[in-house]
Design a protein around this motif. Sequence first.
Motif, PDB file in Angstrom:
ATOM      1  N   TYR A  33       0.998  -1.373  -0.139  1.00  0.00           N
ATOM      2  CA  TYR A  33      -0.016   0.216  -0.126  1.00  0.00           C
ATOM      3  C   TYR A  33       0.558   1.075   0.396  1.00  0.00           C
ATOM      4  CZ  TYR A  33       1.319   0.289   4.580  1.00  0.00           C
ATOM      5  OH  TYR A  33       2.060  -0.497   5.764  1.00  0.00           O
ATOM      6  N   SER A 325      -8.098  -9.449  -2.556  1.00  0.00           N
ATOM      7  CA  SER A 325      -6.830  -8.515  -3.448  1.00  0.00           C
ATOM      8  C   SER A 325      -8.567  -8.007  -4.430  1.00  0.00           C
ATOM      9  CB  SER A 325      -5.801  -8.844  -3.842  1.00  0.00           C
ATOM     10  OG  SER A 325      -4.891  -7.808  -2.905  1.00  0.00           O
ATOM     11  N   SER A 328     -11.474  -6.978  -4.260  1.00  0.00           N
ATOM     12  CA  SER A 328     -11.643  -5.994  -3.092  1.00  0.00           C
ATOM     13  C   SER A 328     -10.876  -4.571  -3.955  1.00  0.00           C
ATOM     14  CB  SER A 328     -11.209  -5.258  -1.574  1.00  0.00           C
ATOM     15  OG  SER A 328     -11.085  -6.442  -0.795  1.00  0.00           O
ATOM     16  N   LYS A 331      -8.954  -1.418  -3.928  1.00  0.00           N
ATOM     17  CA  LYS A 331      -8.315  -1.391  -2.241  1.00  0.00           C
ATOM     18  C   LYS A 331      -6.755  -1.761  -2.402  1.00  0.00           C
ATOM     19  CE  LYS A 331     -12.341  -1.089   0.927  1.00  0.00           C
ATOM     20  NZ  LYS A 331     -12.587  -0.988   2.352  1.00  0.00           N
ATOM     21  N   LYS A 332      -6.261  -1.620  -1.513  1.00  0.00           N
ATOM     22  CA  LYS A 332      -4.423  -1.999  -2.154  1.00  0.00           C
ATOM     23  C   LYS A 332      -4.440  -3.224  -0.164  1.00  0.00           C
ATOM     24  CE  LYS A 332      -1.350  -0.898  -3.135  1.00  0.00           C
ATOM     25  NZ  LYS A 332      -1.372  -1.490  -5.056  1.00  0.00           N
ATOM     26  N   MET A 379      -7.306  -5.305   3.867  1.00  0.00           N
ATOM     27  CA  MET A 379      -7.581  -4.099   2.834  1.00  0.00           C
ATOM     28  C   MET A 379      -8.419  -2.702   3.211  1.00  0.00           C
ATOM     29  SD  MET A 379      -7.442  -6.787   0.238  1.00  0.00           S
ATOM     30  CE  MET A 379      -6.703  -5.358  -0.710  1.00  0.00           C
ATOM     31  N   LEU A 380      -7.551  -1.937   2.160  1.00  0.00           N
ATOM     32  CA  LEU A 380      -7.649  -0.710   2.485  1.00  0.00           C
ATOM     33  C   LEU A 380      -7.697   0.256   1.742  1.00  0.00           C
ATOM     34  CD1 LEU A 380      -4.648   1.380   3.093  1.00  0.00           C
ATOM     35  CD2 LEU A 380      -4.373  -0.546   4.466  1.00  0.00           C
ATOM     36  N   ASP A 381      -8.347   1.603   1.318  1.00  0.00           N
ATOM     37  CA  ASP A 381      -7.973   2.562   0.735  1.00  0.00           C
ATOM     38  C   ASP A 381      -6.952   3.219   0.619  1.00  0.00           C
ATOM     39  OD1 ASP A 381      -8.970   4.466  -1.188  1.00  0.00           O
ATOM     40  OD2 ASP A 381     -10.260   4.764  -0.996  1.00  0.00           O
ATOM     41  N   ASP A 384      -8.552   6.792   1.534  1.00  0.00           N
ATOM     42  CA  ASP A 384      -9.209   7.680   2.870  1.00  0.00           C
ATOM     43  C   ASP A 384      -8.408   7.249   3.852  1.00  0.00           C
ATOM     44  OD1 ASP A 384     -10.621   7.421   4.886  1.00  0.00           O
ATOM     45  OD2 ASP A 384     -11.701   5.632   3.556  1.00  0.00           O
ATOM     46  N   GLU A 387      -9.496   5.181   7.055  1.00  0.00           N
ATOM     47  CA  GLU A 387      -9.104   3.866   6.642  1.00  0.00           C
ATOM     48  C   GLU A 387      -7.303   3.827   6.568  1.00  0.00           C
ATOM     49  OE1 GLU A 387     -10.154   0.987   3.465  1.00  0.00           O
ATOM     50  OE2 GLU A 387     -12.104   1.804   4.640  1.00  0.00           O
TER      51      GLU A 387
END
Length: 456
Positions: A33, A325, A328, A331-332, A379-381, A384, A387
Motif C-alpha cells: 500500500y 485483493s 476488493s 483497495k490495496k 484491505m484498505l483505501d 482514505d 481507513e
Amino acid sequence: MNNILEILSALLEPDQISTNETIIDQHSRDESYHTPHNPDVVVFPKNADDIRNVVSAANQHGIPIVPFGLGSSLEGHVIPYQGGISIDFQLMNKIIEVRPDDFLVRVQPGVTRSQLNKELKKYGLFFTVDPGADATIGGMASTNASGTTSVRYGVMRDVVRDMEVVLADGRIIHTGSLTAKSSSGYHLNSLFVGSEGTLGTFSELTLKVYGIPETILAGRIVFPEIENAVSTVTNILHAGIPVARMELVDARSIQQVNKTNETDYLEKPTVFIEFHGNEAGLKQDVAFAESIAEDNNCDEFIFEHDSKKRAQLWEARHNLAYSFSHASPGKKMMVTDVCVPISELAGAIIDARKAIEAYGLDGALLGHVGDGNYHAIVMLDPNDPTELDKATKLNQHLVHYALEKGGTCTGEHGVGTGKMKYQQMEHGPAFEVMRGIKHSLDPNGIMNPGKIFEID
C-alpha cells in the motif's frame, strides 16, 4: 536526468536502458500500500560487469541505486523514493550450474523460484523456500524470505551458501563458499541476506537444495477455537514429529477461500499441514499427529493423498492474499508480519483478532505457526485517511505486542520503508552498529536509500 542517461549510455547497450513511461511506472511500486515513486531510469544488466559499471558510476555521481526483482515485496523495498536508477534483473535469469552430488545450485539473481524448481526436478532435487509468490531468488535473499516450509527446511539465510555481491564502490566480493560449514572470518552471508539492497547488489547466488521426498502427505485440521489449533501445533513440535509445513488460517480466511475457490471447507480455524518422508514413516507420523489433534478437540482431520488435491489445498493458502485483493477492487493490501516465540503465539493471535475488531477493520489472520510468524491481511483505501490511520494503528499495535513478548517486527517480509520506525525500538544499541556497517560499505548512501534506515 540527461546527465544520468549520458552516463549510462557510455556503459550499456541502448536496449538495456529505458525511460519508457510504462516501464518507469512498473518500477515505481511493489504489491504494498506504500505510495509509488518513479525512478529516473530503469536499466537491465546482463552480467556482473554491467552491474559494477553502473554502480561505480552512480557512486561517483551520487545517483541512487534500487535493485528490482519482480516487485512482489510488501514493505516498499523497491520503491525508489529518491529517484535514480532502478536495476531490473530480468536479463540475469540463468541457472548457471547444478551440483547434484553437493546438493547445490548456482544462479543469477533474476531466476524465479518456479523456474529453479522446474530445472531441479530433472535431478530429483527441489528448492525449499516457498514464500507463496513466484519471487526472484535475488529478491528473496534480499529480504531473507521464508514461507510455508521454514518449519522444517529453514529460511533464505539457512540455504544461501555463497553470494557474489557488487559493493557501492564497484568491488565484487564473495560472501561464502561451497562447503556446508566454515569457522573462517565473519559470516558475511548472514550480513548480506536480508540487507534489502542497502549494502550491495547481488549478481550470483549459490544455494543449498534438497532431494524430493519419496512421499508427501497434506491435509487440513479444523478446530473450534484458535487456542485448540495453536496447542496442536506446539504439541506436534514438542513431540518431534518432522512436519514440513504447518499453516494456520482463521475462520475469516477460510470464508474467503471458499468464496474464491468454490470449496466448502468448514469456516473455522484451520491448520494446513504437510509431511515429507517415506511411506512407512509417514503413516506413524500422521497417526501421532492425528491423536494430538483429537486431544485438542479437532472437528475434522482430513488428508489429501492425491497430488492434484494436495496442490489445490496449498494453492488456496498461497493465493489467499490475492483472493482478498481481487474481492476488493480499488483497495490495496496491508499484510502485517510479526513473529513471536511459539509459547506466545496463541495469545498473540487472539490479541490480533481483538485488535482488528476494535479498529472496525475487515481482516484475516494466517501464518507459518510452526515458527511463530503470523500475518494479518487488511484491505484498505490508501486515499482514505481514516481507513489508512486505522490500519496503521493496527500494524503498530501488533508490532508493539510482538516486541513486548520478545519477538520481531518482521519475520520474513523485511523492513523496507514500512518497518523503519521500529528498528531503534527492536534493536536498541545494536541499531547504531548496523548504521555503522551501512556507512562503512555505502558512505555516499546510494544503495537503496531510505530503506531500513532513515537517510542522514
